[in-house]
Structure formats: structure tokens, C-alpha cells
Motif scaffolding. Structure first.
Motif, PDB file in Angstrom:
ATOM      1  N   SER A  25      35.620  51.227  24.847  1.00  0.00           N
ATOM      2  CA  SER A  25      35.778  52.549  25.439  1.00  0.00           C
ATOM      3  C   SER A  25      35.186  53.609  24.511  1.00  0.00           C
ATOM      4  CB  SER A  25      37.260  52.833  25.689  1.00  0.00           C
ATOM      5  OG  SER A  25      37.960  52.865  24.449  1.00  0.00           O
ATOM      6  N   GLN A  48      38.814  40.981  20.516  1.00  0.00           N
ATOM      7  CA  GLN A  48      39.073  41.542  21.840  1.00  0.00           C
ATOM      8  C   GLN A  48      38.698  40.555  22.940  1.00  0.00           C
ATOM      9  OE1 GLN A  48      37.908  45.440  24.575  1.00  0.00           O
ATOM     10  NE2 GLN A  48      37.306  45.357  22.422  1.00  0.00           N
ATOM     11  N   CYS A  66      41.756  39.073  25.277  1.00  0.00           N
ATOM     12  CA  CYS A  66      41.760  39.405  26.713  1.00  0.00           C
ATOM     13  C   CYS A  66      41.703  38.133  27.553  1.00  0.00           C
ATOM     14  CB  CYS A  66      40.576  40.316  27.041  1.00  0.00           C
ATOM     15  SG  CYS A  66      40.720  41.992  26.373  1.00  0.00           S
ATOM     16  N   GLY A 115      50.689  47.282  20.761  1.00  0.00           N
ATOM     17  CA  GLY A 115      49.234  47.200  20.880  1.00  0.00           C
ATOM     18  C   GLY A 115      48.763  46.027  21.709  1.00  0.00           C
ATOM     19  N   SER A 119      45.865  51.941  17.220  1.00  0.00           N
ATOM     20  CA  SER A 119      45.571  53.350  17.019  1.00  0.00           C
ATOM     21  C   SER A 119      45.862  53.737  15.575  1.00  0.00           C
ATOM     22  CB  SER A 119      46.426  54.196  17.971  1.00  0.00           C
ATOM     23  OG  SER A 119      47.810  54.015  17.677  1.00  0.00           O
ATOM     24  N   ARG A 164      41.184  46.678  19.229  1.00  0.00           N
ATOM     25  CA  ARG A 164      41.724  47.315  20.424  1.00  0.00           C
ATOM     26  C   ARG A 164      43.251  47.288  20.369  1.00  0.00           C
ATOM     27  NH1 ARG A 164      40.041  45.490  26.544  1.00  0.00           N
ATOM     28  NH2 ARG A 164      41.320  46.974  27.700  1.00  0.00           N
ATOM     29  N   GLY A 165      43.872  48.397  20.738  1.00  0.00           N
ATOM     30  CA  GLY A 165      45.326  48.486  20.710  1.00  0.00           C
ATOM     31  C   GLY A 165      45.881  48.928  19.376  1.00  0.00           C
ATOM     32  N   TRP A 212      49.804  45.005  24.486  1.00  0.00           N
ATOM     33  CA  TRP A 212      49.776  45.270  25.933  1.00  0.00           C
ATOM     34  C   TRP A 212      48.400  45.723  26.416  1.00  0.00           C
ATOM     35  CZ3 TRP A 212      53.322  44.110  29.507  1.00  0.00           C
ATOM     36  CH2 TRP A 212      54.614  43.795  29.070  1.00  0.00           C
ATOM     37  N   THR A 213      47.560  46.254  25.531  1.00  0.00           N
ATOM     38  CA  THR A 213      46.246  46.735  25.975  1.00  0.00           C
ATOM     39  C   THR A 213      45.315  45.596  26.358  1.00  0.00           C
ATOM     40  OG1 THR A 213      45.388  46.732  23.706  1.00  0.00           O
ATOM     41  CG2 THR A 213      46.470  48.735  24.460  1.00  0.00           C
ATOM     42  N   TYR A 214      45.633  44.383  25.981  1.00  0.00           N
ATOM     43  CA  TYR A 214      44.734  43.259  26.259  1.00  0.00           C
ATOM     44  C   TYR A 214      44.923  42.692  27.662  1.00  0.00           C
ATOM     45  CZ  TYR A 214      43.459  43.424  21.384  1.00  0.00           C
ATOM     46  OH  TYR A 214      42.978  43.839  20.163  1.00  0.00           O
ATOM     47  N   TYR A 235      43.878  44.258  30.110  1.00  0.00           N
ATOM     48  CA  TYR A 235      42.672  44.747  30.782  1.00  0.00           C
ATOM     49  C   TYR A 235      41.441  44.002  30.255  1.00  0.00           C
ATOM     50  CZ  TYR A 235      45.842  48.586  31.904  1.00  0.00           C
ATOM     51  OH  TYR A 235      46.910  49.319  32.336  1.00  0.00           O
TER      52      TYR A 235
END
Length: 367
Positions: free
Chosen positions: A302, A324, A328, A291, A231, A228-229, A293-295, A297
Motif C-alpha cells: 500500500s 507478506q 497471506c 498486526g 506500525s 505488514r501489520g 489480522w492484516t494478513y 487481505y
């Protein structure tokens, strides 16, 4: 001319001529300045053949690139590209010349005090040049956008919508009018410059998407996107800058290389730790922080992430999901403990590097 069968050679590279020094093998071996040779491949290679036999050659990594490294290897000699920031230097030494630098390199190389850097394959270096060009285009676009926003702010043109550079914001820009014709010209020129910069960035993105599938590191980039994060752009940038992460023996070495470990000045029983060292590769560190920063949530897969997971080995998917869940939870735990957000994001980025290292152990690059 005398040939030196066992010697350590230091090159102080420059645009037109390289300064060369030779240190004979042995602790008491002589260290002498050989002179300068032409930096062009034809004359430089010819001079090396005439002067040397089997040698160990080193030079500092810098703007001259890796051409000299490949030229020396083609001649059958051993070559090392040295990390400039890790060269021991005397605090009181205030004289710097090409001759002195070459002699110092030769002496330290013989003593084993120099740290080598990883030299990429020519194809890898070409892809990294494309990634660097893409990052430069993105930075140029951000700068031009900020200049336009500053112009609008100075003249009281404030956008009341939700987000800049959205479709609504672009429509609002088209309706802006200024009292003086000169200001209108400046405004329109800034808008046109932003459109040109955005088109350049889009072109480079398309080229990167087209070239990466034929690259040997394509399976690694696809596997990294399971996290995650991470791309496609993040994975391509990380691989282009780091190369094969398996060259690091453990995740701690990778974290240290990225500058994501705390600095320390301890003496005796006193332990003093400060902020991150921020040494090593800046581009790879930046994409990891973005990347991370996406954690903030909750952990979930997704639709975008599910599409990227298709076709990947189960071991890679398991590592990505484990990472993940852990990251998180760690983000929430550190925030609840009162840690500042930049500190939390840096900690998440550091652990992201560890999970990417683990994923790289499960994927083999193409031959």
C-alpha cells in the motif's frame, strides 16, 4: 567480620530491607542466612562492601526493579536477575518467608537451577516505561468508552451509524438528552472523561514519536515497520519489551518467549498438545496478534507501506515482502482448512515473530 571470597548470594528483595543468604561454593558447602540489609542504595552498598568480596549474587525480578542489579555491578560483583516463574518449587512446601526464600535462592543459584532474565539498559528501560504508560492510557480510554456505551444502551440511546467514535458518532453524542438531570450529568461527565483520556493518549504518542529517533534502537524500529501489520506503535512496543531480538539464537526461542507455542503434556507414546502457553511477554504478544489480522487481505504494498520502505536496506525489504506473501497465503490456507480464526491469527503472529527476528539480523542498533 569474615569475608567470603567464593560464595553464591541470594537476595529476597523488599521495599525497605533485603533478606540475604549465602551458599559456599562446592556441593557440600554450607548454606546459611546472613540477615537483612537496608534496601537504600547508600546503606545497602556500604553493607555489601563490608561483608563481601567477589560474589555471585541473584534476586528475583519483581517490583523493586533493576536498581539492585546496577548497584551490585557497580561494586564489581556478578549479579543475576532470576525469572520468578522458572524457579523450581516443591509442591508440598506451604511455608513462605523472606528468610526461606533467600536461602532457597542461594542454594538453587549454586546448583545452576535458576534462569536469568534480560536486564535492559537504563535508557531502554526509560523508553519501555513510556511505552507502558502509553498502553495504560489506551486501556483507560477503551474502558471509559465502554462505560459510556453501556450507559447509552441501558437508556435506549442506540447509534444507527456505521462506526462508533467517528465524526458522525461524536455529533450524535452531542445531541443526546436524558430525562433526569442526574443522568445528564453522568453522561456529560463520561464524555469529558473520554476527551481527557484521548488527550492523554495523544500526548504520550507525541512523546514517543519525539523520543524514539534519538534512541539506539531507532534503526530496528524503522526496519520492523517494513513488515505488514507492524506500525510505529507496534514496532516500538515490540522493541521496548523484547530488546535486541538477536539475543535469541533462533526464531523458536523467540516464539517460546512470547508464549506463541502450544503447551504439551505427553507421556510414553501418547502425545497431548493443548492451547498456546501464553507465557512470556504479554504486551509484545498482543501487538503481534493485532498486526496478524492484516494478513487476511491479499498481499500488496500500500501507499503507507511504500513510504515506510523508503531508505531501508534491500535485504530488509526482501524479507518483508517474502513474509507478506507467505503469511497471506498461510492465512487463506488455514481458513480454507476449517481452522478457527483465533487459531489462524495466533499461527500468523507466531510466524511474524520469526520474520521480525530475521529482519533484526540485518540491522545494527546505534551505538
Amino acid at each position: 567480620m569474615k569475608k567470603y571470597s567464593e560464595a553464591f548470594v541470594g537476595f529476597d528483595t523488599a521495599k525497605h530491607k533485603h533478606a540475604v543468604a549465602i551458599a559456599d561454593s562446592g556441593r557440600d558447602g554450607e548454606v546459611r542466612y546472613f540477615g537483612e540489609i537496608d534496601s537504600s542504595p547508600a546503606t545497602g552498598g556500604k553493607g555489601a562492601r563490608q561483608a563481601f568480596s567477589a560474589l555471585c549474587i541473584c534476586y528475583e525480578a519483581g517490583p523493586t526493579g533493576y536498581g539492585l542489579y546496577r548497584q551490585v555491578k557497580a561494586l564489581g560483583h556478578h549479579c543475576t536477575v532470576v525469572a520468578p516463574s522458572l524457579i523450581p518449587r516443591k509442591p508440598g512446601d506451604r511455608v513462605k518467608t523472606n528468610r526461606r526464600d533467600a536461602v532457597t535462592l542461594a542454594r538453587l543459584f549454586r546448583a545452576g537451577e535458576l534462569t536469568s532474565v534480560w536486564v535492559p539498559h537504563p535508557v531502554h528501560e526509560a523508553v519501555r516505561d513510556l511505552v507502558c504508560a502509553r498502553e495504560a492510557a489506551a486501556a483507560d480510554l477503551r474502558k471509559k468508552r465502554q462505560q459510556l456505551l453501556s450507559l447509552l444502551l441501558r437508556h435506549g440511546h442506540n447509534f444507527t451509524g456505521r462506526a462508533h467514535w467517528s465524526l458522525a458518532h461524536r455529533r450524535w453524542l452531542a445531541d443526546q438528552r436524558f430525562e433526569h438531570p442526574a443522568q445528564q450529568i453522568v453522561f456529560q461527565d463520561a464524555v469529558d472523561a473520554i476527551e481527557d483520556a484521548a488527550a492523554r493518549l495523544h500526548r504520550l504518542d507525541q512523546q514517543l514519536v519525539a523520543i524514539v529517533p534519538s534512541w539506539s534502537m531507532a534503526p530496528v524500529i524503522a526496519a520492523y515497520q517494513a513488515m505488514r501489520g507492524v506500525s510505529f506503535i507496534v514496532a516500538a512496543t515490540f522493541v521496548a519489551e523484547i530488546g535486541d531480538a538477536r539475543r535469541f539464537d533462533n526464531p523458536r526461542q523467540l516464539m517460546s518467549f512470547l508464549g506463541l507455542v502450544p503447551s504439551e503434556r505427553s507421556t510414553g507414546e501418547t502425545v497431548r498438545r493443548a492451547g498456546l502457553t501464553l507465557a512470556g511477554n504479554r504486551r509484545a504478544r498482543r501487538v503481534l496478534v493485532e498486526g496478524a489480522w492484516t494478513y487476511r487481505y491479499p498481499a500488496r504494498v500500500s501507499e503507507t507501506l511504500r513510504a515506510r520502505l523508503q531508505g531501508l536496506p534491500k535485504a530488509v525489504r526482501d524479507i518483508a515482502w517474502k513474509g507478506q506473501v507467505r503469511l497471506c497465503a498461510r492465512y487463506r490456507r488455514l481458513v480454507a482448512a476449517g481452522k478457527k480464526t483465533p487459531v489462524v491469527v495466533a499461527a500468523i503472529a507466531r510466524e511474524m515473530a520469526a520474520f521480525l527476528w530475521a529482519i533484526s539480523r540485518q540491522v545494527e542498533p546505534l551505538t
